[in-house]
Design an enzyme around this catalytic site. Sequence first.
Site, PDB file in Angstrom:
ATOM      1  N   ASP A  53       0.698  -1.431  -0.008  1.00  0.00           N
ATOM      2  CA  ASP A  53      -0.275  -0.377  -0.125  1.00  0.00           C
ATOM      3  C   ASP A  53       0.865   1.238  -0.177  1.00  0.00           C
ATOM      4  O   ASP A  53       0.430   2.387   0.019  1.00  0.00           O
ATOM      5  CB  ASP A  53      -0.967  -0.027   1.008  1.00  0.00           C
ATOM      6  CG  ASP A  53      -0.608   0.042   2.816  1.00  0.00           C
ATOM      7  OD1 ASP A  53       0.889  -0.145   2.567  1.00  0.00           O
ATOM      8  OD2 ASP A  53      -1.110  -0.512   3.833  1.00  0.00           O
ATOM      9  N   SER A  54       2.207   0.989   0.140  1.00  0.00           N
ATOM     10  CA  SER A  54       3.475   2.137  -0.259  1.00  0.00           C
ATOM     11  C   SER A  54       2.602   2.600  -1.484  1.00  0.00           C
ATOM     12  O   SER A  54       3.481   3.831  -1.951  1.00  0.00           O
ATOM     13  CB  SER A  54       4.932   2.160  -0.001  1.00  0.00           C
ATOM     14  OG  SER A  54       4.935   0.360  -0.816  1.00  0.00           O
ATOM     15  N   ASP A  92      -1.162  -6.084  -0.199  1.00  0.00           N
ATOM     16  CA  ASP A  92      -1.304  -4.929   1.109  1.00  0.00           C
ATOM     17  C   ASP A  92      -3.210  -5.515   1.223  1.00  0.00           C
ATOM     18  O   ASP A  92      -3.602  -4.485  -0.064  1.00  0.00           O
ATOM     19  CB  ASP A  92      -0.703  -3.767   1.453  1.00  0.00           C
ATOM     20  CG  ASP A  92       0.417  -4.044   2.029  1.00  0.00           C
ATOM     21  OD1 ASP A  92       0.973  -5.046   3.115  1.00  0.00           O
ATOM     22  OD2 ASP A  92       1.242  -3.411   2.025  1.00  0.00           O
ATOM     23  N   LYS A 122      -1.419  -9.641   2.646  1.00  0.00           N
ATOM     24  CA  LYS A 122      -0.846  -9.138   3.815  1.00  0.00           C
ATOM     25  C   LYS A 122      -1.885  -8.098   4.521  1.00  0.00           C
ATOM     26  O   LYS A 122      -2.063  -6.836   3.888  1.00  0.00           O
ATOM     27  CB  LYS A 122       1.040  -8.373   3.460  1.00  0.00           C
ATOM     28  CG  LYS A 122       1.767  -7.968   4.741  1.00  0.00           C
ATOM     29  CD  LYS A 122       2.882  -7.539   4.560  1.00  0.00           C
ATOM     30  CE  LYS A 122       3.146  -6.105   4.000  1.00  0.00           C
ATOM     31  NZ  LYS A 122       2.775  -4.943   4.540  1.00  0.00           N
ATOM     32  N   GLU A 124      -1.840  -5.601   8.576  1.00  0.00           N
ATOM     33  CA  GLU A 124      -0.827  -4.759   9.458  1.00  0.00           C
ATOM     34  C   GLU A 124      -1.328  -4.786  11.253  1.00  0.00           C
ATOM     35  O   GLU A 124      -2.482  -5.445  11.171  1.00  0.00           O
ATOM     36  CB  GLU A 124      -0.858  -3.246   9.058  1.00  0.00           C
ATOM     37  CG  GLU A 124       0.113  -2.865   8.552  1.00  0.00           C
ATOM     38  CD  GLU A 124       0.224  -2.069   7.958  1.00  0.00           C
ATOM     39  OE1 GLU A 124      -0.176  -1.109   9.062  1.00  0.00           O
ATOM     40  OE2 GLU A 124       0.557  -1.334   6.725  1.00  0.00           O
ATOM     41  N   GLU A 191       9.334  -4.365  10.257  1.00  0.00           N
ATOM     42  CA  GLU A 191       9.525  -2.642  10.105  1.00  0.00           C
ATOM     43  C   GLU A 191       9.957  -1.689  11.243  1.00  0.00           C
ATOM     44  O   GLU A 191       8.989  -1.679  12.205  1.00  0.00           O
ATOM     45  CB  GLU A 191       8.472  -2.548   9.119  1.00  0.00           C
ATOM     46  CG  GLU A 191       8.394  -0.972   8.872  1.00  0.00           C
ATOM     47  CD  GLU A 191       7.500  -0.103   7.349  1.00  0.00           C
ATOM     48  OE1 GLU A 191       6.609  -1.378   6.803  1.00  0.00           O
ATOM     49  OE2 GLU A 191       7.852   0.649   7.207  1.00  0.00           O
TER      50      GLU A 191
HETATM   51  O1  KIV Z   1       3.311  -1.399   1.972  1.00  0.00           O
HETATM   52  C1  KIV Z   1       4.887  -1.382   2.077  1.00  0.00           C
HETATM   53  O2  KIV Z   1       5.286  -1.064   1.096  1.00  0.00           O
HETATM   54  C2  KIV Z   1       5.242  -2.442   3.018  1.00  0.00           C
HETATM   55  C3  KIV Z   1       6.757  -2.726   2.908  1.00  0.00           C
HETATM   56  C4  KIV Z   1       7.194  -1.378   3.443  1.00  0.00           C
HETATM   57  C5  KIV Z   1       6.673  -4.170   4.020  1.00  0.00           C
HETATM   58  O3  KIV Z   1       3.980  -2.581   3.723  1.00  0.00           O
END
Ligand code: KIV
Length: 273
Positions: A53-54, A92, A122, A124, A191
């Site tokens: 989600d980055s 994510d 994934k 959090e 992280e």
């Molecule tokens: O969204 C992302 O890029 C991440 C990584 C930093 C692990 O969750």
Amino acid sequence: MSVHKKTEIKKITTHQLQEMKNRGEKIAMLTAYDYSMARIIDGAGIDVILVGDSASNVMAGNETTLPITLDQMIYHATSVVKAVNRALVIVDIPFGYYQGSSGEALRSSIRIMKESGAHAVKLEGGAEVKDSVLRILSAGVPVMGHLGLTPQSIYKFGTYSVRAKEEAEANKLIEDAQLLQECGCFGLVLEKIPAELAKKVSSKLSIPVIGIGAGPDVDGQVLVMQDMLGITQEFKPRFLRRYADLNSVVTSAVNNYVADVKAKTFPSQDEKY
Ligand code: KIV
């Protein structure tokens, strides 16, 4: 009889990641959000691609990961999956699509898997998302956890600084990591936490632990692709190693192109029909 001979490419699975941990082979993971880059990094031998989600930051220009939607994540994931022959693709679940109820978490995961063709999701958090993790796993969808600095909670933390430096937070992180493993997660991202704590977690857990800013003593590393390729310039945390300076490469290429167009030297005689 078919005349087409397809080259056999051994695809990476969650089971193979486990075997890699068991034999001490480090896992290399990078983010990707589009077809062209995913194709390059898959061909270059990356083990795992995270459609993180980055994307909210590096693709959409948002300040945080919070605004990105499930539809947008599915769009990115679909483009990445089309490009990939070998890597495991993890997506994510974005903020707001799994915290409300385990049913919502399951529906979001099913949409990701069905619409994009990705291999795992994934999310959090630890104990607070246990029900969601269990519900998603019950549908046969592999889940990766993410603890330490969890960017979807940035407004709770207030800063992007190192997490779990104090004993209480470190103990909670260890408990959450064990809980996620007991629930059945196939892996965990840690992280921006102290290297000693990450080492402890990765030796306690039997599942693979992938670090970002968590030191060398984990089972693999992940970086945001735009950061490690030097596309982003402002982001300079201590843990980031830049493997290229694409910002300069692109700037210089565009400068040259602009100059050639202005000077009427592009296109040449040979570059026209
Ligand atoms: O969204 C992302 O890029 C991440 C990584 C930093 C692990 O969750």
